[in-house]
Design a protein around this motif. Structure first.
Motif, PDB file in Angstrom:
ATOM      1  N   TYR A 122      31.554 -95.293 -12.817  1.00 22.01           N
ATOM      2  CA  TYR A 122      32.566 -96.305 -12.430  1.00 22.01           C
ATOM      3  C   TYR A 122      31.957 -97.628 -12.413  1.00 22.01           C
TER       4      TYR A 122
ATOM      5  N   LEU B 200      34.277 -98.916  -4.898  1.00 23.93           N
ATOM      6  CA  LEU B 200      34.301 -97.483  -4.608  1.00 23.93           C
ATOM      7  C   LEU B 200      33.662 -97.412  -3.061  1.00 23.93           C
TER       8      LEU B 200
ATOM      9  N   GLY C  88      39.374 -93.588  -7.761  1.00 21.27           N
ATOM     10  CA  GLY C  88      38.046 -92.946  -7.849  1.00 21.27           C
ATOM     11  C   GLY C  88      38.449 -91.108  -7.606  1.00 21.27           C
TER      12      GLY C  88
END
Length: 338
Positions: free
Chosen positions: A120, A133, A162
């Motif tokens: 990420y 996130l 996510g």
């Protein structure tokens, strides 16, 4: 505080040692290091996102002494991980504190981290307020990955996607992410590119009500009570094997009102009708004062009224880096077989 901040940080890190070891083996380098509300310093949180430590304050700013303690402790305990402090104790939780030019450059630098083998993007400071996130949802993303292989997933209020990216990484055959913010979807697209996913994930900029009603087969009119609604993408009715619903506490748009305290059913019903018979609907509610038994009862009644009674309900609790005094954490996640 009866103990020094350093003592509290040390105790929190020691308590997490087994979890951190487990997460490292699972290719995860993002977790909460200090959850001040439960661990002795309300309003202070410390999160690791890969190579950066993010400190956030929500009740009052750090004193110079507290900031020095944080930097000294983590400089020794986790050397090489620079620390960025975002003070969000003011109105609307907006980041208020200025940083030195060097710290500001670090805060705006793009980096990467991993969770359960999924990569990420991270940026400590960006145009929004929240991190890209939410780490307390790791348990839910973990469960989605366990459920996703060969299935279709609808991720509503997807933020930076996510859940959708994790599902695609775990073998989902079809993934749709819906969010109203183009900036959030742009981060989601970057996350998807980072992972070289085996499928092409879909990203839809839409109000959640408009998307859910269309997928559910209810339909979304363009004119309501003589008033033209804003443009929205036209979507064909479709049922998904998995639907993930993570709405904000309260939001109002021309399409409807999101209210997790008084009217979760307004979202829940179309989400339920967009879920396949025998499928799975995962719902989130982050309002601390909502009792989980009351919330489940509301969803059960709404499902029966819609003619789609719940077959099974399972609570998904945050993992050990988000401790709770009474085993009733503010974030409630329900997995429902429908």
């Amino acid at each position: 505080m009866s103990s020094s901040l350093t003592d509290l940080l040390s105790a929190a890190l020691a308590a997490r040692a087994p979890l951190i070891e487990q997460l490292a083996a699972e290719q995860t380098d993002a977790y909460r290091l200090f959850h001040g509300t439960v661990e002795g310093a309300p309003g202070i949180t410390v999160d690791r996102y890969g190579s950066v430590l993010l400190v956030q304050t929500f009740h009052r700013p750090l004193t110079a002494e507290q900031l020095a303690e944080l930097e000294a402790f983590y400089g020794g305990a986790l050397p090489g991980l620079p620390l960025v402090w975002n003070d969000r104790s003011g109105k609307n939780s907006r980041i208020a504190n200025a940083l030195s030019p060097e710290q500001q450059a670090l805060a705006e630098q793009l980096s990467e981290f991993s969770e359960l083998g999924v990569r990420y993007r991270f940026q400590a400071r960006h145009a929004g307020q929240d991190p890209w996130l939410f780490l307390d949802l790791r348990a839910a993303r973990r469960r989605v990955m366990q459920e996703a292989e060969g299935k279709s997933l609808l991720n509503v209020f997807a933020y930076t996607c996510g859940v959708g990216v994790a599902a695609a990484k775990a073998g989902a055959r079809h993934v749709v992410n819906v969010d109203f913010a183009e900036s959030s979807l742009a981060v989601g697209k970057d996350n998807a590119r980072l992972n070289e996913l085996p499928i092409r994930v879909r990203f839809i900029k839409s109000d959640a009500f408009a998307a859910l009603r269309q997928y559910a087969g209810i339909g979304q009119p363009k004119v309501v009570r003589g008033k033209h609604l804003p443009p929205f993408p036209e979507l064909a009715p479709h049922r998904f094997d998995l639907v993930f619903l993570d709405p904000p506490r309260y939001a109002k748009s021309p399409f409807g009102v999101v209210d997790l305290v008084h009217d979760y059913a307004a979202l829940f019903k179309p989400a339920l009708l967009a879920t396949e018979e025998g499928g799975t609907l995962i719902c989130c509610n982050n309002v601390a004062r909502v009792r989980r038994e009351d919330w489940l009862d509301q969803l059960d009644r709404s499902a029966r009224k819609a003619g789609r009674p719940l077959r099974e309900a399972e609570w998904i609790a945050p993992e050990a880096d988000f401790p709770s005094r009474d085993d009733n954490p503010p974030l409630k996640v329900l997995l429902l077989r429908v």
